[in-house]
Write a protein that holds these residues in place. Structure first.
Motif, PDB file in Angstrom:
ATOM      1  N   THR A  12       0.821  -1.213   0.000  1.00 57.64           N
ATOM      2  CA  THR A  12       0.000   0.000   0.000  1.00 57.64           C
ATOM      3  C   THR A  12       0.851   1.257   0.000  1.00 57.64           C
ATOM      4  N   LYS A  13       2.158   1.124   0.223  1.00 54.09           N
ATOM      5  CA  LYS A  13       3.035   2.295   0.305  1.00 54.09           C
ATOM      6  C   LYS A  13       3.794   2.495  -1.006  1.00 54.09           C
ATOM      7  N   THR A  28      13.610  11.701   6.912  1.00 53.36           N
ATOM      8  CA  THR A  28      12.603  12.500   7.618  1.00 53.36           C
ATOM      9  C   THR A  28      12.440  12.025   9.053  1.00 53.36           C
ATOM     10  N   ILE A  29      12.422  10.721   9.264  1.00 50.60           N
ATOM     11  CA  ILE A  29      12.315  10.193  10.627  1.00 50.60           C
ATOM     12  C   ILE A  29      13.522  10.606  11.453  1.00 50.60           C
ATOM     13  N   GLY A  30      14.723  10.569  10.838  1.00 48.52           N
ATOM     14  CA  GLY A  30      15.917  10.976  11.560  1.00 48.52           C
ATOM     15  C   GLY A  30      15.865  12.433  11.977  1.00 48.52           C
ATOM     16  N   ALA A  74       4.322  14.638   7.284  1.00 50.84           N
ATOM     17  CA  ALA A  74       2.920  14.216   7.209  1.00 50.84           C
ATOM     18  C   ALA A  74       2.749  12.932   6.409  1.00 50.84           C
ATOM     19  N   ARG A  75       3.734  12.601   5.543  1.00 53.81           N
ATOM     20  CA  ARG A  75       3.642  11.370   4.747  1.00 53.81           C
ATOM     21  C   ARG A  75       4.112  10.134   5.512  1.00 53.81           C
ATOM     22  N   ILE A  76       4.779  10.314   6.636  1.00 54.76           N
ATOM     23  CA  ILE A  76       5.249   9.157   7.399  1.00 54.76           C
ATOM     24  C   ILE A  76       4.032   8.372   7.907  1.00 54.76           C
ATOM     25  N   LEU A  80       3.877   2.850  10.724  1.00 53.97           N
ATOM     26  CA  LEU A  80       5.319   2.590  10.666  1.00 53.97           C
ATOM     27  C   LEU A  80       5.990   3.021  11.957  1.00 53.97           C
ATOM     28  N   LEU A  81       5.643   4.204  12.461  1.00 56.89           N
ATOM     29  CA  LEU A  81       6.237   4.683  13.712  1.00 56.89           C
ATOM     30  C   LEU A  81       5.866   3.765  14.874  1.00 56.89           C
ATOM     31  N   GLU A  82       4.613   3.322  14.911  1.00 60.20           N
ATOM     32  CA  GLU A  82       4.187   2.423  15.990  1.00 60.20           C
ATOM     33  C   GLU A  82       4.912   1.085  15.907  1.00 60.20           C
ATOM     34  N   THR A  83       5.154   0.604  14.690  1.00 61.28           N
ATOM     35  CA  THR A  83       5.907  -0.638  14.529  1.00 61.28           C
ATOM     36  C   THR A  83       7.351  -0.469  14.982  1.00 61.28           C
TER      37      THR A  83
END
Length: 427
Positions: A12-13, A28-30, A74-76, A80-83
């Motif tokens: 889906t990504k 972006t996460i970093g 906003a696209r993250i 994914l963050l919860e995983t």
């Protein structure tokens, strides 16, 4: 690379795999993580930091306009963050030696807290302000419930909700976390989480609880405590049905009775000298009353974990202006906290000291200096060495006044809507 692999596993990504962007999801996460660790680092500074990194890599700088970076945040995917939070916690748990567990069992600390958010219409619509405040005078608030490991410090599970409405209290959020516990686990919690319903359901799953006894429950002890510790085993009866508390199916599935232990003990010289706790650990030989009492003393470590996230990292006030971004920001705070705790677990393998023997603030500061530039093993060793230079002093029985010395600012409180006050000032 792990993040890219996780995105590649999810069909889906497709958007993340089809376009080449400067602000990739790992980048972006970093940057986002560096923002929450640095506490007051804005998006403009994050873009400046990104350009500094690109210059070192021989790449062209990106625009200093923050729009692209904010859109990348906003696209993250929130999932994914919860995983990543879960996998990070699992990584820390896998590093733990069996002898570091309490009686061979893993102990989880449970508690809740409230954070504020910017006062925007979108935030107010999903996470409204407290009902005790007049409209326009309060900020949106989010109630959060977390479960953290006693030994590793990492947050293994968390749930959040608005501060009003049905099923938004801490016990309700706790019940959403039941599937995250395994048979053999022990949960330490305060009296807010003590109920027949939760004790019974978790006991059926092989999960035990040690809680401060709720004030609404009658104690089997009478009068003043005669010895240092008292221990009684009693049988609790299932509460009467109430449509405000159970569905008919939930109430029917509860057992008619539940056997528990009530332990009362005294700690001379502290603010609260007498404690009464309730537990489903029934084996007195394996779990003596004094051993359980000593375990419950460590429940306070959860308060320190929350202080590290809220005060040291700055979670008291979130910064995003939409509910969707508030949820990402909250997840990023938990993820950044877990990353630091994993590093402290690695330090245990080198020094033999427990993760809670070192200063979380020093670990956070060391990560800000070394964490983003780790390329080789010796650089990670330098990070561990920096954390190891700040062992915590143990001060058992320390008593401090519950008073604040530093005064607030001299400005008065806003007692009307901001728009009304601006009209009055313009008049």
């Amino acid at each position: 690379q792990n993040i890219e692999a996780m995105l590649a596993e999810d069909p889906t990504k497709k958007d993340f795999k089809s376009r080449k962007r400067a602000y990739t999801v790992p980048v972006t996460i970093g940057l986002f993580m560096h923002q929450v660790l640095a506490k007051d680092l804005g998006c403009k500074s994050a873009v400046t930091l990104f350009n500094q990194q690109r210059e070192k890599q021989g790449l062209e700088p990106v625009s200093t306009n923050t729009t692209s970076y904010c859109e990348a945040r906003a696209r993250i995917p929130l999932s994914l963050l919860e995983t990543l939070v879960t996998r990070c916690a699992r990584s820390a748990i896998e590093k733990t030696r069996a002898r570091d567990l309490w009686s061979g069992r893993r102990v989880f600390l449970l508690d809740g807290f409230v954070v504020s958010a910017p006062d925007t219409p979108a935030n107010q619509s999903v996470y409204p302000q407290s009902e005790s405040q007049q409209e326009g005078l309060g900020c949106p608030q989010i109630r959060v419930c977390i479960a953290s490991c006693l030994h590793e410090r990492v947050v293994t599970n968390y749930r959040y909700a608005a501060i009003k409405g049905k099923n938004t209290g801490e016990p309700s959020l706790f019940r959403q976390m039941f599937d995250g516990f395994s048979a053999g686990d022990i949960i330490l919690a305060d009296c807010n989480f003590e109920s027949f319903r939760d004790l019974a359901i978790l006991s059926q799953r092989g999960v035990d609880m040690v809680c401060d006894m709720n004030s609404t429950r009658n104690s089997p002890f009478r009068g003043r405590i005669e010895s240092d510790i008292e221990d009684k085993q009693i049988v609790l009866k299932k509460p009467r049905f109430s449509k405000d508390r159970f569905t008919p199916i939930e109430w029917k599935e509860l057992p008619a009775t539940l056997k528990v232990r009530i332990i009362r003990y005294r700690i001379p010289g502290v603010r609260r000298e007498e404690f009464t706790i309730i537990t489903t650990l029934l084996d007195r030989k394996t779990y003596p009353a004094r051993k359980i009492a000593d375990l419950y003393k460590q429940r306070w470590e959860c308060e320190l974990d929350i202080r590290s996230i809220k005060s040291t990292m700055g979670l008291e006030m979130l910064t995003c202006h939409t509910p969707e971004m508030l949820e990402r920001e909250l997840a990023m705070y938990i993820l950044a906290y877990n990353v630091i705790c994993v590093t402290m677990c690695d330090l245990q393998r080198v020094t033999g000291s427990k993760p809670r023997d070192f200063s979380f603030k020093q670990a956070r500061d060391a990560w800000l200096v070394f964490g983003r530039n780790i390329r080789e093993e010796n650089e990670y060793v330098l990070l561990l060495w920096s954390i190891a230079q700040a062992p915590l002093r143990r001060r058992p029985g320390r008593r401090e006044p519950r008073e604040v010395k530093r005064r607030h600012q001299k400005y008065p409180y806003l007692k009307k809507k901001r728009s009304e006050r601006k009209e009055e000032l313009a008049a």
